[in-house]
Design a protein around this motif. Structure first.
Motif, short mmCIF file in Angstrom:
data_model
loop_
_atom_site.label_atom_id
_atom_site.label_comp_id
_atom_site.label_asym_id
_atom_site.label_seq_id
_atom_site.Cartn_x
_atom_site.Cartn_y
_atom_site.Cartn_z
N ASP A 150 -19.38 -33.59 -94.62
CA ASP A 150 -19.84 -34.93 -94.98
C ASP A 150 -20.91 -35.47 -94.05
N PHE A 151 -21.54 -34.57 -93.28
CA PHE A 151 -22.55 -34.99 -92.33
C PHE A 151 -23.85 -34.23 -92.54
N GLU A 152 -24.93 -34.82 -92.06
CA GLU A 152 -26.22 -34.15 -92.09
C GLU A 152 -27.00 -34.59 -90.86
N ILE A 153 -28.12 -33.91 -90.63
CA ILE A 153 -29.03 -34.30 -89.56
C ILE A 153 -30.20 -35.00 -90.25
N ASN A 154 -30.42 -36.27 -89.92
CA ASN A 154 -31.51 -37.01 -90.57
C ASN A 154 -32.85 -36.64 -89.94
N SER A 155 -33.93 -37.24 -90.44
CA SER A 155 -35.27 -36.87 -89.99
C SER A 155 -35.51 -37.18 -88.50
N ASN A 156 -34.68 -38.07 -87.93
CA ASN A 156 -34.77 -38.37 -86.49
C ASN A 156 -33.96 -37.39 -85.64
N GLY A 157 -33.25 -36.49 -86.31
CA GLY A 157 -32.41 -35.54 -85.59
C GLY A 157 -31.03 -36.09 -85.29
N ASP A 158 -30.68 -37.24 -85.90
CA ASP A 158 -29.38 -37.86 -85.66
C ASP A 158 -28.33 -37.29 -86.60
N TYR A 159 -27.12 -37.18 -86.08
CA TYR A 159 -25.95 -36.70 -86.83
C TYR A 159 -25.38 -37.89 -87.59
N VAL A 160 -25.49 -37.86 -88.91
CA VAL A 160 -25.07 -39.02 -89.72
C VAL A 160 -24.20 -38.59 -90.89
N ARG A 161 -23.33 -39.50 -91.28
CA ARG A 161 -22.47 -39.25 -92.44
C ARG A 161 -23.30 -39.36 -93.71
N VAL A 162 -23.09 -38.42 -94.62
CA VAL A 162 -23.75 -38.46 -95.92
C VAL A 162 -22.91 -39.37 -96.80
N ASN A 163 -23.56 -40.31 -97.47
CA ASN A 163 -22.80 -41.22 -98.32
C ASN A 163 -22.72 -40.66 -99.74
#
Length: 178
Positions: A150-163
Motif C-alpha cells: 500500500d506504499f509507493e515512492i513519490n516523485s520527491n523520493g518520499d515513502y507514502v501510502r497509496v490511496n
C-alpha cells in the motif's frame, strides 16, 4: 558542520569504500564486479562501506550521510542501498533510498543483517559483503513485499501510502456513468 563531522567525498562510481582495510585488493575487485552486476540487473545503486572510525552520531547517520552526500542513486528518487560495516561502533547498517525503501522492508533488512552477523563475527569480512549483495539481489528479484503493497515512492523520493480507496470510488463511479 565542523571538520571532524565531515563525510568523506568519494567517486560514486567506485562502489567499494574499504576505509577499515578489511578486504584484499582481489576481494575489492570481486565485490566491485558483483555490485556492478547487481546495479545493472536490479536498476538500484549500491555501495559497500567499511569504517574503523565513526565521527557521526550513529552507524545509521554515517551510512545515510555517505549515500546522500556522494551522489549515489539511480533516477530522480536516487534508488539504491548502502551497506556499512562499522568497526568503530561494532555494528552494521543498511540504508535504503527511493525504490529500495519499498523492496527492503524492516523484515528483509533484519534477515540480511542476521545473515551478515553470522559471517562478521568470524571476521569473514569478504563473505559478509558478498552475501549482502546476494541477499539484496534475492529480495530485489522477489519484488515489493506484502508489507509495502500500500506504499509507493513519490516523485520527491518520499515513502507514502497509496490511496487505493479513491481509485476504487473513481472506478465505480465511472462504471455507473457508463
Amino acid at each position: 558542520a565542523s571538520a571532524n563531522l565531515a563525510t568523506p567525498k568519494v567517486d560514486a562510481s567506485e562502489k567499494i569504500y574499504d576505509f577499515a582495510d578489511l578486504f584484499s585488493e582481489a576481494e575489492e575487485q570481486n565485490l566491485y564486479n558483483i555490485v556492478l552486476e547487481f546495479i545493472n540487473e536490479q536498476n538500484l545503486d549500491m555501495a559497500i562501506v567499511t569504517i574503523d572510525d565513526n565521527n557521526k552520531s550513529s552507524s545509521e547517520a554515517y551510512a545515510d550521510d555517505f549515500y546522500d552526500y556522494n551522489d549515489f542513486g539511480i533516477g530522480s528518487t536516487f534508488d539504491g542501498l548502502l551497506f556499512l560495516m562499522d568497526m568503530d561502533e561494532r555494528t552494521m547498517h543498511i540504508s535504503t533510498t527511493g525504490q529500495a525503501i519499498l523492496v527492503y522492508d524492516d523484515y528483509r533488512i533484519d534477515k540480511m543483517l542476521d545473515k551478515a552477523y553470522s559471517y562478521i563475527i568470524n571476521q569473514e569480512y569478504y563473505h559478509t559483503a558478498e552475501f549482502f549483495v546476494q541477499d539484496a539481489a534475492y529480495y530485489a528479484d522477489l519484488g515489493t513485499p506484502y508489507s509495502n503493497k500500500d506504499f509507493e515512492i513519490n516523485s520527491n523520493g518520499d515513502y507514502v501510502r497509496v490511496n487505493r480507496y479513491n481509485i476504487i470510488i473513481v472506478f465505480v463511479l465511472s462504471a455507473i456513468c457508463t
